[in-house]
Design a protein around this motif. Structure first.
Motif, short mmCIF file in Angstrom:
data_model
loop_
_atom_site.label_atom_id
_atom_site.label_comp_id
_atom_site.label_asym_id
_atom_site.label_seq_id
_atom_site.Cartn_x
_atom_site.Cartn_y
_atom_site.Cartn_z
N ILE A 103 22.22 34.48 48.47
CA ILE A 103 22.64 34.38 46.86
C ILE A 103 24.01 33.89 46.85
N ILE A 104 25.09 34.57 47.44
CA ILE A 104 26.47 34.37 47.26
C ILE A 104 26.93 32.86 47.87
N THR A 105 26.51 32.72 48.94
CA THR A 105 26.82 31.37 49.63
C THR A 105 25.66 30.25 49.32
N GLY A 131 31.86 33.48 47.34
CA GLY A 131 32.07 34.71 46.26
C GLY A 131 33.39 35.33 46.05
N ILE A 132 34.30 34.39 46.24
CA ILE A 132 35.65 34.86 45.92
C ILE A 132 36.11 34.25 44.72
N HIS A 133 35.39 33.54 43.72
CA HIS A 133 35.94 33.10 42.33
C HIS A 133 36.25 34.32 41.68
N GLY A 134 37.34 34.09 40.46
CA GLY A 134 38.05 35.00 39.79
C GLY A 134 39.32 35.30 40.12
N HIS A 135 39.60 36.46 40.96
CA HIS A 135 41.17 36.61 41.23
C HIS A 135 41.26 37.05 42.69
N ASP A 165 43.08 35.07 29.98
CA ASP A 165 42.77 36.14 30.73
C ASP A 165 43.69 37.24 30.34
N MET A 166 43.29 38.47 30.46
CA MET A 166 43.97 39.72 30.08
C MET A 166 44.78 40.18 31.37
N PHE A 167 44.45 39.84 32.38
CA PHE A 167 45.31 40.08 33.73
C PHE A 167 46.34 39.37 34.25
N PRO A 168 47.25 39.89 34.89
CA PRO A 168 48.37 38.78 35.33
C PRO A 168 48.06 37.99 36.49
N THR A 169 47.01 38.10 37.26
CA THR A 169 46.53 37.42 38.18
C THR A 169 46.06 35.99 37.92
N LEU A 170 46.06 35.34 38.94
CA LEU A 170 45.63 33.82 38.79
C LEU A 170 44.29 33.78 38.98
N LEU A 171 43.52 33.24 37.76
CA LEU A 171 42.08 33.00 37.93
C LEU A 171 42.06 31.50 38.46
N VAL A 172 41.06 31.62 39.58
CA VAL A 172 40.67 30.37 40.29
C VAL A 172 39.19 30.48 40.57
N THR A 173 38.59 29.07 40.90
CA THR A 173 37.19 28.89 41.28
C THR A 173 37.02 29.25 42.76
#
Length: 631
Positions: A497-499, A332-336, A313-321
């Motif tokens: 789609i998202i859920t 739809g909250i995967h990512g950061h 990752d290029m970002f300082p945020t925590l990447l999660v599923t």
């Protein structure tokens, strides 16, 4: 010997006599008797008399029903596999209900109200009709508060005679408990804080140390093991036959790291909440010996190393599923997601306070400091939206290839949803839910925004703007029950789609725009920190109108929170505890300082330097790596 001295000695004996390698299996012969330590609650004989609780009066009474009644192997066969703590805990809860009832059948717990004098002066200045109305509100609020304390104590779980947590929900009429009869890390946080604010430290200490020891358990799903620092989502106390002895049983803690959870998602937030609670324990109790223990220091480092591990990752945020936090289903909250970033920042701030400076932790402390600076800048600069920022995004140019690009994440202006243009008030703003390349999730997520205020991830101006928005959009975010977990709900094709057409996360239900009473305590801490307690007081008035009559639901449905959630559990413990924490903090606002983090001047200075146009263009070059030698 005094009660406090006795409790302290018993607690020391309990932990020093248990080996660290196998502390979670306690065997007991049936004929043996245990000497136990337990604190208890004084029930005032005068209802609604706001006096300080004397914790020693019920000591003997509570001892009679907190003993570990281990069962014979022959009796254990009558219990189902899903029995939580054996019948002795259920019996203890029933007896707790009896003990906590006053002679007239009502609980009468008293409280020390720091603002009582001010309230009496206000009452004297009121006209008579207003006095009557205010007296009625205070009486109703007191009854709700008393019931909440009784229910919270009845939800306590015991392990070998000592309290170790509270179950997620304690509805006596619910025959299908699923995993709501377990102790969840995130669910216990408001319970633990309520106990801390009341001076009840033992249960929180036990919880911290036992969950720490669960951290080292082997965790495997389909031949794969996650990182060592992972904390469990929940645990359960089971009574099982003792190997090799037909006449004895033992109690064991059975953790779930996500391998049994719906969707099999690891709980990223558990370790972050654990660090936050550990700091709160030290601040409230003054007992720093727990956080200074070698095993606790090791546990903190294991969590941090898992979170600070290098990746792509290029970002300082925590990447999660998706589903790795309070919203534990596909939404739809995967990512950061903001919630994880706010807890991550808060945990880093807390850990930096608690880590003992030594040669082995110098690199870790340096890495934490660097991440805090980068994370605060990233969230404040790129997650923030208000009318000015929306207009700026609306005018973004796309496909910019340069080191000086304004639209760094290639966000397309057409992503701005039409509802947001009309919904954003002229005064106010918030931190968006998620940010990834070419994607901004413009939904308002309550927990992430509130905890950004509490942890000082948001600037002072941003924190006030978030509260301004909550006030301006009260009918949307609070309405009939605080607080919307997110706004707005996913509907129609977007929901499908998202859920994945999740039948539990239908529009304006559960995680998809449902209203969660437990969020009241985070709102209260944020309001007190920003010196705006009147917002929290207004929210508590809304809660007290119906939550007791509704039997303390887990969440509410519909856009205005008019219905109890269609699958909501009743007597949900963190709904109860969240209300109690909010009440305690408003009665004594000074206590809220133990829960928030002040803004770091060094981080402020670094942030100002980073937004300075003179420093915007950083020189690029080869990074000089420190040589590492393997011996």
């Amino acid at each position: 010997m005094s009660f406090n001295a006795t409790t302290k000695l018993c607690a020391q004996h309990f932990y020093t006599t248990s080996p660290f390698t196998s502390p979670l299996r306690k065997s007991t012969k049936v004929d043996q008797k245990r000497s136990l330590h337990a604190r208890s609650w004084l029930i005032s004989e005068k209802p609604h008399n706001f006096t300080k609780i004397n914790l020693s009066q019920l000591f003997q009474t509570r001892n009679r029903f907190t003993e570990c009644h281990c069962q014979r192997a022959g009796d254990i066969t009558n219990l189902s596999h899903d029995e939580t703590n054996g019948t002795w805990v259920k019996d203890a809860m029933n007896k707790a209900s009896q003990v906590l009832g006053s002679p007239n059948g009502k609980s009468a717990i008293g409280f020390e109200n720091g603002s009582a004098k001010h309230g009496e002066e206000t009452m004297r200045a009121m006209p008579e009709p207003a006095k009557d109305l205010q007296t009625k509100k205070r009486r109703e609020g007191s009854l709700v508060e008393e019931e909440a304390w009784r229910l919270l104590i009845e939800s306590m779980v015991y392990y070998c005679g000592s309290p170790v947590g509270t179950i997620a929900a304690n509805d006596p009429l619910d025959s299908n408990k699923l995993n709501y009869d377990q102790v969840f890390i995130r669910d216990f946080i408001p319970s633990g804080i309520a106990f801390l604010l009341k001076g009840e430290y033992e249960i929180v200490r036990n919880f911290i140390l036992h969950t720490l020891q669960l951290q080292s358990w082997e965790k495997t799903m389909d031949c794969h093991s996650p990182g060592q620092g992972l904390m469990p989502a929940s645990f359960k106390v089971r009574t099982v036959p003792l190997d090799g002895d037909e006449n004895a049983t033992e109690e064991v803690l059975d953790p779930d790291f996500g391998e049994a959870a719906i969707g099999r998602v690891a709980p990223v937030d558990s370790g972050l909440w654990w660090i936050i609670l550990l700091r709160a324990y030290g601040k409230c109790s003054g007992d720093l010996s727990v956080q200074e223990r070698i095993d606790v220091q090791t546990g903190i480092k294991m969590i941090l190393k898992l979170c600070l591990a290098d990746g792509f990752d290029m970002f300082p945020t925590l990447l999660v599923t998706d589903g790795s936090c309070m919203i534990d289903r596909r939404m739809g909250i995967h990512g950061h997601p903001l919630e994880i970033q706010a807890l991550y920042y808060s945990a880093l701030m807390c850990a930096r306070e608690m880590l003992t400076p030594e040669d082995g932790s110098a690199d870790l402390i340096r890495a934490m400091h660097n991440r805090l600076i980068a994370l605060s800048f990233h969230i404040r600069e790129y997650y923030w939206v208000d009318m000015k920022k929306l207009n700026e995004i609306y005018r973004y140019k796309t496909e910019e290839y340069s080191y000086d690009a304004v639209n760094k994440f290639n966000i397309y202006p057409d992503q701005i949803p039409s509802w947001l243009v009309d919904w954003m008030p002229p005064k106010g703003g918030f931190l968006i839910g998620n940010l990834q390349p070419a994607h901004m999730d413009f939904r308002f997520f309550s927990l992430g925004n509130l905890w950004s205020i509490v942890s000082s991830l948001a600037t002072t101006n941003q924190s006030h703007a978030i509260l301004d928005l909550i006030e301006a959009k009260w009918s949307d975010l609070v309405a009939g029950m605080p607080l919307k977990i997110c706004y707005p709900a996913l509907e129609g094709q977007e929901w499908r789609i998202i859920t994945g057409s999740d039948p539990k996360n239908t529009p304006w239900s559960y995680h998809n725009g449902g209203s969660w009473p437990t969020l009241l305590w985070q709102l209260t801490v944020a309001c007190i920190k920003m010196n705006r307690p009147e917002i929290a007081e207004r929210a508590i008035e809304v809660v007290e109108k119906r939550i007791s009559a509704d039997k303390w639901p887990e969440y509410y449905d519909t856009k205005s929170a008019r219905f109890i959630g269609k699958q909501a559990r009743l007597y949900q413990t963190w709904s109860i505890a969240g209300y109690l924490v909010a009440k305690l903090l408003l009665q004594n606002p000074e206590l809220a300082k133990t829960l928030w983090s002040e803004e770091d001047p060094e981080i402020i200075n670094a942030f100002n330097c980073m937004i300075d146009p003179a420093n915007a263009r950083r020189k690029r070059g080869r990074k000089v790596l420190k040589k590492t030698y393997i011996i």
